[in-house]
Design a protein around this motif. Structure first.
Motif, mmCIF file in Angstrom:
data_model
loop_
_atom_site.group_PDB
_atom_site.id
_atom_site.type_symbol
_atom_site.label_atom_id
_atom_site.label_comp_id
_atom_site.label_asym_id
_atom_site.label_seq_id
_atom_site.Cartn_x
_atom_site.Cartn_y
_atom_site.Cartn_z
ATOM 1 N N TRP A 37 55.322 -9.771 -3.150
ATOM 2 C CA TRP A 37 54.919 -11.130 -3.530
ATOM 3 C C TRP A 37 56.117 -12.063 -3.439
ATOM 4 O O TRP A 37 56.005 -13.169 -2.917
ATOM 5 C CB TRP A 37 54.344 -11.117 -4.941
ATOM 6 C CG TRP A 37 53.921 -12.434 -5.483
ATOM 7 C CD1 TRP A 37 54.681 -13.349 -6.155
ATOM 8 C CD2 TRP A 37 52.605 -13.001 -5.437
ATOM 9 N NE1 TRP A 37 53.930 -14.435 -6.509
ATOM 10 C CE2 TRP A 37 52.659 -14.256 -6.094
ATOM 11 C CE3 TRP A 37 51.385 -12.570 -4.906
ATOM 12 C CZ2 TRP A 37 51.545 -15.080 -6.225
ATOM 13 C CZ3 TRP A 37 50.276 -13.391 -5.058
ATOM 14 C CH2 TRP A 37 50.361 -14.626 -5.711
ATOM 15 N N GLU A 38 57.253 -11.617 -3.921
ATOM 16 C CA GLU A 38 58.467 -12.430 -3.853
ATOM 17 C C GLU A 38 58.861 -12.730 -2.415
ATOM 18 O O GLU A 38 59.342 -13.821 -2.114
ATOM 19 C CB GLU A 38 59.618 -11.728 -4.585
ATOM 20 C CG GLU A 38 59.465 -11.620 -6.090
ATOM 21 C CD GLU A 38 59.311 -12.969 -6.764
ATOM 22 O OE1 GLU A 38 59.923 -13.947 -6.293
ATOM 23 O OE2 GLU A 38 58.548 -13.058 -7.740
ATOM 24 N N MET A 41 54.932 -14.506 -0.414
ATOM 25 C CA MET A 41 54.045 -15.564 -0.894
ATOM 26 C C MET A 41 54.827 -16.834 -1.180
ATOM 27 O O MET A 41 55.739 -16.838 -1.977
ATOM 28 C CB MET A 41 53.343 -15.087 -2.163
ATOM 29 C CG MET A 41 52.229 -15.979 -2.650
ATOM 30 S SD MET A 41 50.931 -16.243 -1.430
ATOM 31 C CE MET A 41 49.900 -14.829 -1.725
ATOM 32 N N ASP A 42 54.467 -17.912 -0.482
ATOM 33 C CA ASP A 42 55.070 -19.197 -0.819
ATOM 34 C C ASP A 42 54.244 -19.843 -1.911
ATOM 35 O O ASP A 42 54.415 -19.577 -3.073
ATOM 36 C CB ASP A 42 55.125 -20.115 0.411
ATOM 37 C CG ASP A 42 55.700 -19.389 1.601
ATOM 38 O OD1 ASP A 42 55.027 -19.324 2.649
ATOM 39 O OD2 ASP A 42 56.825 -18.859 1.462
ATOM 40 N N LYS A 43 53.318 -20.729 -1.493
ATOM 41 C CA LYS A 43 52.461 -21.371 -2.476
ATOM 42 C C LYS A 43 51.070 -20.751 -2.393
ATOM 43 O O LYS A 43 50.492 -20.720 -1.306
ATOM 44 C CB LYS A 43 52.376 -22.876 -2.171
ATOM 45 C CG LYS A 43 51.824 -23.680 -3.317
ATOM 46 C CD LYS A 43 52.908 -24.493 -4.013
ATOM 47 C CE LYS A 43 52.305 -25.242 -5.188
ATOM 48 N NZ LYS A 43 52.945 -24.985 -6.457
ATOM 49 N N PRO A 44 50.540 -20.259 -3.498
ATOM 50 C CA PRO A 44 49.210 -19.644 -3.439
ATOM 51 C C PRO A 44 48.159 -20.635 -2.966
ATOM 52 O O PRO A 44 48.015 -21.723 -3.524
ATOM 53 C CB PRO A 44 48.953 -19.249 -4.899
ATOM 54 C CG PRO A 44 50.285 -19.179 -5.537
ATOM 55 C CD PRO A 44 51.123 -20.202 -4.846
ATOM 56 N N GLY A 45 47.442 -20.274 -1.899
ATOM 57 C CA GLY A 45 46.443 -21.159 -1.345
ATOM 58 C C GLY A 45 45.040 -20.666 -1.640
ATOM 59 O O GLY A 45 44.851 -19.750 -2.422
ATOM 60 N N LEU A 48 44.155 -15.766 1.469
ATOM 61 C CA LEU A 48 45.319 -15.067 2.014
ATOM 62 C C LEU A 48 45.277 -15.193 3.530
ATOM 63 O O LEU A 48 44.472 -14.547 4.188
ATOM 64 C CB LEU A 48 45.262 -13.598 1.608
ATOM 65 C CG LEU A 48 46.579 -12.821 1.452
ATOM 66 C CD1 LEU A 48 47.410 -13.399 0.334
ATOM 67 C CD2 LEU A 48 46.291 -11.357 1.167
ATOM 68 N N LYS B 49 55.079 -19.388 -10.365
ATOM 69 C CA LYS B 49 54.657 -20.213 -9.224
ATOM 70 C C LYS B 49 54.081 -21.554 -9.645
ATOM 71 O O LYS B 49 54.198 -22.545 -8.926
ATOM 72 C CB LYS B 49 53.594 -19.478 -8.391
ATOM 73 C CG LYS B 49 54.095 -18.358 -7.537
ATOM 74 C CD LYS B 49 54.712 -18.818 -6.223
ATOM 75 C CE LYS B 49 55.155 -17.607 -5.414
ATOM 76 N NZ LYS B 49 56.205 -17.908 -4.461
ATOM 77 N N MET B 68 43.937 -20.048 -8.444
ATOM 78 C CA MET B 68 44.146 -19.613 -7.053
ATOM 79 C C MET B 68 45.143 -18.465 -7.004
ATOM 80 O O MET B 68 44.961 -17.507 -6.252
ATOM 81 C CB MET B 68 44.656 -20.782 -6.200
ATOM 82 C CG MET B 68 43.546 -21.640 -5.629
ATOM 83 S SD MET B 68 44.076 -22.601 -4.203
ATOM 84 C CE MET B 68 45.327 -23.627 -4.928
#
Lengths: 90, 95
Positions: A37-38, A41-45, A48, B49, B68
């Motif tokens: 995840w680190e 993953m940038d910004k959760p959209g 996926l 986040k 999300m």
């Protein structure tokens, strides 16, 4: 009679082995999900996307490769140099 | 909470549970522990986040982000689980 312990019961013994194995798997999934995840993953959209998904899949494979690499090299260093003395304590 | 005592025969722990019951209970406990672990890590990641400077409450954008994030974390978890499982099977096939 409660004379026998859990280890004398083959059914329980088998159960313990299976569940332990399942837990080792689960723990690694938890750990790899966190680590990847680190990295991935940038910004959760809203979903996926395929690039992120590939990142996770590669991450898992490389994590396992790393683990195997470490074990193999450790084995080599121990065999060749007769223990840790040269590589670890320096 | 004295309802257990009188129904069972004398002795320390009352009735003896059979192996099957023990196994089922252990499975439940394991499932609960795994769910807790998942939630704990998810909370940690999504807090990082989605929450910048903590305000006096969670605003709408933060809540949407967390929602999300939860779904994406589950997607990630499932992807990792699938990939790891395939890899293990590949390794076993090699042996």
């Amino acid at each position: 009679m409660d004379g026998q312990g859990a280890t004398a019961d083959p059914q329980l013994q088998h159960f313990i082995e299976i569940e332990s194995q399942k837990q080792r798997f689960q723990q690694l999934v938890h750990q790899m999900t966190e680590v990847c995840w680190e990295k991935c993953m940038d910004k959760p959209g809203p979903k996926l996307d395929s690039r992120t998904e590939s990142c996770f899949m590669n991450c898992v494979e490389r994590f396992i490769d790393t683990s195997q690499f470490i074990l193999n090299r450790l084995e080599q260093t121990q065999r060749g140099k007769g223990g840790f003395s040269d590589s670890m304590l320096e | 909470m004295d309802s257990f005592g009188s129904d069972f025969s004398s002795g320390g722990s009352g009735g003896k549970m059979d192996t099957g019951t023990i196994m089922e209970q252990v499975k439940v406990q394991i499932a609960v522990a795994n769910a807790q672990e998942l939630l704990q890590r998810m909370t940690d990641k999504c807090f990082k986040k989605c929450i910048g400077k903590p305000g006096s409450s969670l605003d709408n954008s933060e809540q949407k982000c967390i929602a999300m994030c939860m779904d994406r974390y589950m997607d990630a978890w499932n992807t990792v689980s699938r990939t790891y499982n395939s890899r293990l099977q590949k390794e076993r096939a090699r042996l």
